[in-house]
Design a protein around this motif. Structure first.
Motif, PDB file in Angstrom:
ATOM      1  N   PHE A 216      31.466  32.815  40.404  1.00 17.83           N
ATOM      2  CA  PHE A 216      32.600  32.330  39.611  1.00 17.83           C
ATOM      3  C   PHE A 216      32.209  31.175  38.698  1.00 17.83           C
ATOM      4  CE2 PHE A 216      35.096  34.161  43.263  1.00 17.83           C
ATOM      5  CZ  PHE A 216      35.652  35.196  42.529  1.00 17.83           C
ATOM      6  N   LYS A 217      31.150  30.475  39.039  1.00 18.10           N
ATOM      7  CA  LYS A 217      30.695  29.374  38.172  1.00 18.10           C
ATOM      8  C   LYS A 217      30.235  29.913  36.824  1.00 18.10           C
ATOM      9  CE  LYS A 217      27.480  27.794  40.842  1.00 18.10           C
ATOM     10  NZ  LYS A 217      27.546  28.798  41.916  1.00 18.10           N
ATOM     11  N   GLY A 218      29.669  31.103  36.815  1.00 24.03           N
ATOM     12  CA  GLY A 218      29.206  31.690  35.567  1.00 24.03           C
ATOM     13  C   GLY A 218      30.303  32.397  34.807  1.00 24.03           C
ATOM     14  N   ILE A 219      31.084  33.180  35.515  1.00 24.50           N
ATOM     15  CA  ILE A 219      32.099  33.977  34.834  1.00 24.50           C
ATOM     16  C   ILE A 219      33.273  33.129  34.359  1.00 24.50           C
ATOM     17  CG2 ILE A 219      33.472  34.551  36.880  1.00 24.50           C
ATOM     18  CD1 ILE A 219      33.714  37.358  35.835  1.00 24.50           C
ATOM     19  N   GLY A 220      33.493  31.973  35.001  1.00 21.61           N
ATOM     20  CA  GLY A 220      34.631  31.129  34.637  1.00 21.61           C
ATOM     21  C   GLY A 220      34.255  29.865  33.896  1.00 21.61           C
ATOM     22  N   LYS A 221      33.051  29.808  33.340  1.00 19.68           N
ATOM     23  CA  LYS A 221      32.649  28.603  32.616  1.00 19.68           C
ATOM     24  C   LYS A 221      33.291  28.578  31.227  1.00 19.68           C
ATOM     25  CE  LYS A 221      28.222  30.451  30.900  1.00 19.68           C
ATOM     26  NZ  LYS A 221      28.154  31.677  31.705  1.00 19.68           N
ATOM     27  N   PRO A 222      33.496  27.386  30.657  1.00 17.60           N
ATOM     28  CA  PRO A 222      34.126  27.296  29.330  1.00 17.60           C
ATOM     29  C   PRO A 222      33.240  27.874  28.239  1.00 17.60           C
ATOM     30  CG  PRO A 222      33.356  25.144  30.069  1.00 17.60           C
ATOM     31  CD  PRO A 222      33.211  26.064  31.237  1.00 17.60           C
ATOM     32  N   GLU A 258      31.503  36.383  24.708  1.00 17.63           N
ATOM     33  CA  GLU A 258      32.497  36.243  23.629  1.00 17.63           C
ATOM     34  C   GLU A 258      33.698  37.170  23.767  1.00 17.63           C
ATOM     35  OE1 GLU A 258      28.435  35.065  22.115  1.00 17.63           O
ATOM     36  OE2 GLU A 258      29.253  36.893  23.039  1.00 17.63           O
ATOM     37  N   ILE A 259      33.777  37.988  24.800  1.00 19.89           N
ATOM     38  CA  ILE A 259      34.902  38.932  24.871  1.00 19.89           C
ATOM     39  C   ILE A 259      36.224  38.211  25.182  1.00 19.89           C
ATOM     40  CG2 ILE A 259      33.438  40.885  25.485  1.00 19.89           C
ATOM     41  CD1 ILE A 259      34.322  40.537  28.381  1.00 19.89           C
ATOM     42  N   TYR A 260      36.170  37.149  25.969  1.00 18.29           N
ATOM     43  CA  TYR A 260      37.332  36.312  26.259  1.00 18.29           C
ATOM     44  C   TYR A 260      36.907  34.843  26.113  1.00 18.29           C
ATOM     45  CZ  TYR A 260      39.441  40.439  28.522  1.00 18.29           C
ATOM     46  OH  TYR A 260      39.948  41.684  28.802  1.00 18.29           O
ATOM     47  N   PRO A 261      36.900  34.289  24.921  1.00 21.76           N
ATOM     48  CA  PRO A 261      36.474  32.894  24.771  1.00 21.76           C
ATOM     49  C   PRO A 261      37.396  31.958  25.547  1.00 21.76           C
ATOM     50  CG  PRO A 261      36.590  34.008  22.636  1.00 21.76           C
ATOM     51  CD  PRO A 261      37.249  34.905  23.632  1.00 21.76           C
ATOM     52  N   MET A 262      36.889  31.400  26.630  1.00 22.45           N
ATOM     53  CA  MET A 262      37.693  30.567  27.518  1.00 22.45           C
ATOM     54  C   MET A 262      37.707  29.131  27.000  1.00 22.45           C
ATOM     55  SD  MET A 262      37.383  30.307  31.643  1.00 22.45           S
ATOM     56  CE  MET A 262      38.264  29.053  32.576  1.00 22.45           C
ATOM     57  N   ILE A 263      38.841  28.723  26.409  1.00 19.13           N
ATOM     58  CA  ILE A 263      38.967  27.393  25.831  1.00 19.13           C
ATOM     59  C   ILE A 263      39.701  26.430  26.753  1.00 19.13           C
ATOM     60  CG2 ILE A 263      38.844  28.271  23.486  1.00 19.13           C
ATOM     61  CD1 ILE A 263      41.883  28.143  23.361  1.00 19.13           C
ATOM     62  N   GLY A 264      40.224  26.923  27.852  1.00 26.04           N
ATOM     63  CA  GLY A 264      40.941  26.068  28.791  1.00 26.04           C
ATOM     64  C   GLY A 264      41.078  26.727  30.154  1.00 26.04           C
ATOM     65  N   ASN A 265      41.483  25.920  31.138  1.00 23.30           N
ATOM     66  CA  ASN A 265      41.626  26.411  32.509  1.00 23.30           C
ATOM     67  C   ASN A 265      42.855  25.769  33.136  1.00 23.30           C
ATOM     68  OD1 ASN A 265      41.336  27.391  35.087  1.00 23.30           O
ATOM     69  ND2 ASN A 265      39.563  26.129  35.600  1.00 23.30           N
ATOM     70  N   ALA A 266      43.869  26.581  33.427  1.00 24.18           N
ATOM     71  CA  ALA A 266      45.086  26.090  34.072  1.00 24.18           C
ATOM     72  C   ALA A 266      44.836  26.005  35.581  1.00 24.18           C
ATOM     73  CB  ALA A 266      46.260  27.004  33.749  1.00 24.18           C
ATOM     74  N   LYS A 267      44.279  24.876  36.030  1.00 26.94           N
ATOM     75  CA  LYS A 267      43.842  24.751  37.426  1.00 26.94           C
ATOM     76  C   LYS A 267      45.006  24.784  38.403  1.00 26.94           C
ATOM     77  CE  LYS A 267      39.684  22.158  36.219  1.00 26.94           C
ATOM     78  NZ  LYS A 267      38.898  20.907  36.405  1.00 26.94           N
ATOM     79  N   THR A 268      46.129  24.165  38.038  1.00 28.41           N
ATOM     80  CA  THR A 268      47.283  24.168  38.946  1.00 28.41           C
ATOM     81  C   THR A 268      47.798  25.578  39.172  1.00 28.41           C
ATOM     82  OG1 THR A 268      47.906  21.970  38.147  1.00 28.41           O
ATOM     83  CG2 THR A 268      49.583  23.239  39.326  1.00 28.41           C
ATOM     84  N   LEU A 269      47.931  26.339  38.096  1.00 28.06           N
ATOM     85  CA  LEU A 269      48.383  27.727  38.217  1.00 28.06           C
ATOM     86  C   LEU A 269      47.369  28.556  38.990  1.00 28.06           C
ATOM     87  CD1 LEU A 269      50.533  29.784  37.486  1.00 28.06           C
ATOM     88  CD2 LEU A 269      49.382  30.141  35.289  1.00 28.06           C
ATOM     89  N   PRO A 276      40.122  31.420  41.493  1.00 23.77           N
ATOM     90  CA  PRO A 276      39.167  30.325  41.271  1.00 23.77           C
ATOM     91  C   PRO A 276      39.403  29.609  39.952  1.00 23.77           C
ATOM     92  CG  PRO A 276      38.097  32.451  40.968  1.00 23.77           C
ATOM     93  CD  PRO A 276      39.454  32.737  41.528  1.00 23.77           C
ATOM     94  N   TYR A 277      40.032  30.258  39.002  1.00 23.56           N
ATOM     95  CA  TYR A 277      40.373  29.662  37.712  1.00 23.56           C
ATOM     96  C   TYR A 277      41.447  30.525  37.067  1.00 23.56           C
ATOM     97  CZ  TYR A 277      37.282  33.388  36.146  1.00 23.56           C
ATOM     98  OH  TYR A 277      36.719  34.625  35.955  1.00 23.56           O
ATOM     99  N   PHE A 278      42.171  29.953  36.112  1.00 21.97           N
ATOM    100  CA  PHE A 278      43.143  30.721  35.321  1.00 21.97           C
ATOM    101  C   PHE A 278      42.797  30.486  33.849  1.00 21.97           C
ATOM    102  CE2 PHE A 278      47.020  31.815  33.137  1.00 21.97           C
ATOM    103  CZ  PHE A 278      47.463  32.928  33.841  1.00 21.97           C
ATOM    104  N   PRO A 279      42.223  31.491  33.184  1.00 23.32           N
ATOM    105  CA  PRO A 279      41.681  31.263  31.838  1.00 23.32           C
ATOM    106  C   PRO A 279      42.768  31.126  30.771  1.00 23.32           C
ATOM    107  CG  PRO A 279      41.506  33.576  32.422  1.00 23.32           C
ATOM    108  CD  PRO A 279      42.042  32.873  33.643  1.00 23.32           C
ATOM    109  N   LEU A 280      42.466  30.281  29.809  1.00 18.53           N
ATOM    110  CA  LEU A 280      43.262  30.157  28.592  1.00 18.53           C
ATOM    111  C   LEU A 280      42.337  30.486  27.423  1.00 18.53           C
ATOM    112  CD1 LEU A 280      45.091  26.783  29.339  1.00 18.53           C
ATOM    113  CD2 LEU A 280      45.940  29.100  29.756  1.00 18.53           C
TER     114      LEU A 280
END
Length: 350
Positions: A216-222, A258-269, A276-280
């Protein structure tokens, strides 16, 4: 007219040559060719001309013979499809101890993934010859893209491009097997829990096993950290390969970041949902379901030269320094190949 009957002339020419020639005398024939007019007339009379009607009949016969072949191919496909449905309905099919259904994977699931692989991401595969044709091997790849589509594309790449048509058995995180529908599909595709026991068992059976140590550290990185490899855990995959003497094949995947450029992470949600993360991303969740469509990037998957482990003694699997060195070697090889592929890439989408 490619199938028309061609009448050979060799036999006729041999018969013409067998005609008794007159005694030698001064030639009165064509001065340019020196041929005897009488002999030329005899040869012309002997040589038959091809019959256009017979040739046309041969073409029609050939075409008539081809029609049943096409119809027979369609009938075989229909019969195969009905036989497949009958086996699924009656339960007359096999799955292994991990739930892997090879027939369903080959005939259905791979057929669903293949258009995404070929038409949408247009995956280019390099170095597939580095994967052995038989025996156990461990493929270690980078992980990215917010959703684990890179693992699925790597599975199709191995199956469709390897000369032996090998199947890649992926090691997946616990979360995959907690989701209702995803759990069943992952098992059918040959995925299993990312633990040393399952990995060693598959390698011992001669299977091709895939692992993405970043997790998850790789797939959920910004998005700002794209193509920068995260930590590879404690090197458990190296220990597993050493115990089984299986080669380690580094794999680098470019295009998934680049398929889902993750610019944020809604940690509370993410905590509320148990993720492990909620991508924005620029499109999700702002566009609703449309925002979940990945961008059509151009992918490249390269399999590197294998790192052999069969030369180490059995106790080497318990040597922490050796595991650290081999883990670092695999990681550095993947990172170096990523940079090389990025330099060669013309565009993200082309």
């Amino acid at each position: 007219m490619a199938d028309a009957k061609v009448i050979p002339f060799d036999d006729d020419r041999s018969r013409a040559g067998a005609v008794q020639r007159p005694p030698r005398r001064r030639s009165t024939g064509n001065r340019r060719t020196g041929a005897d007019p009488a002999l030329v007339r005899e040869v012309r009379e002997v040589q038959p001309l091809p019959d256009p009607a017979a040739a046309q009949d041969d073409v029609q016969v050939t075409e008539e013979k081809q029609e049943p072949q096409d119809g027979g191919g369609l009938e075989r496909r229909l019969a195969g499809g009905l036989s497949f449905l009958r086996r699924r309905l009656t339960g007359d099919y096999e799955v292994d101890d991990f739930g892997y259904d090879e027939e369903l994977t080959d005939q259905v699931l791979m057929s669903l993934l293949r258009p995404v692989y070929e038409k949408y991401f247009r995956v280019e595969v390099k170095g597939v010859e580095n994967i052995p044709s038989e025996g156990g091997a461990l493929i270690v790849a980078n992980h990215s893209g917010t959703l684990p589509l890179d693992g699925l594309m790597m599975q199709v790449a191995v199956h469709d491009n390897h000369p032996a048509g090998r199947h890649l058995r992926l090691l997946a995180a616990d979360l995959v097997f907690m989701l209702p529908v995803v759990n069943e599909l992952a098992r059918k595709l040959g995925h299993t829990l990312a633990c040393a026991e399952d990995a060693e068992r598959l390698l011992g059976q001669g299977e091709l096993v895939g692992v993405m140590p970043e997790g998850f550290k790789g797939i959920g990185k910004p998005f700002s950290e794209r193509y920068k490899l995260q930590r590879f855990g404690r090197g458990g995959f190296v220990s597993t390969a050493l115990r089984q003497g299986a080669p380690i094949i580094p794999c680098s995947i470019v295009g998934a970041e680049e398929i889902y450029p993750m610019i944020g992470n809604a940690k509370t949600l993410a905590r509320v949902l148990g993720f492990p993360y909620f991508p924005l991303t620029p499109t999700f969740p702002w566009l609703g379901p449309l925002g979940a469509i990945p961008l059509p990037t151009k992918w490249t998957i390269q399999f590197g030269e294998p790192i052999l482990t069969d030369g180490y003694p059995m106790e080497a699997a318990e040597d922490p320094m050796l595991m650290f060195n081999l883990t670092d070697q695999v990681r550095e090889q993947i990172q170096h190949t990523l940079y090389k592929l990025l330099v060669q890439r013309r565009s993200v989408f082309f």
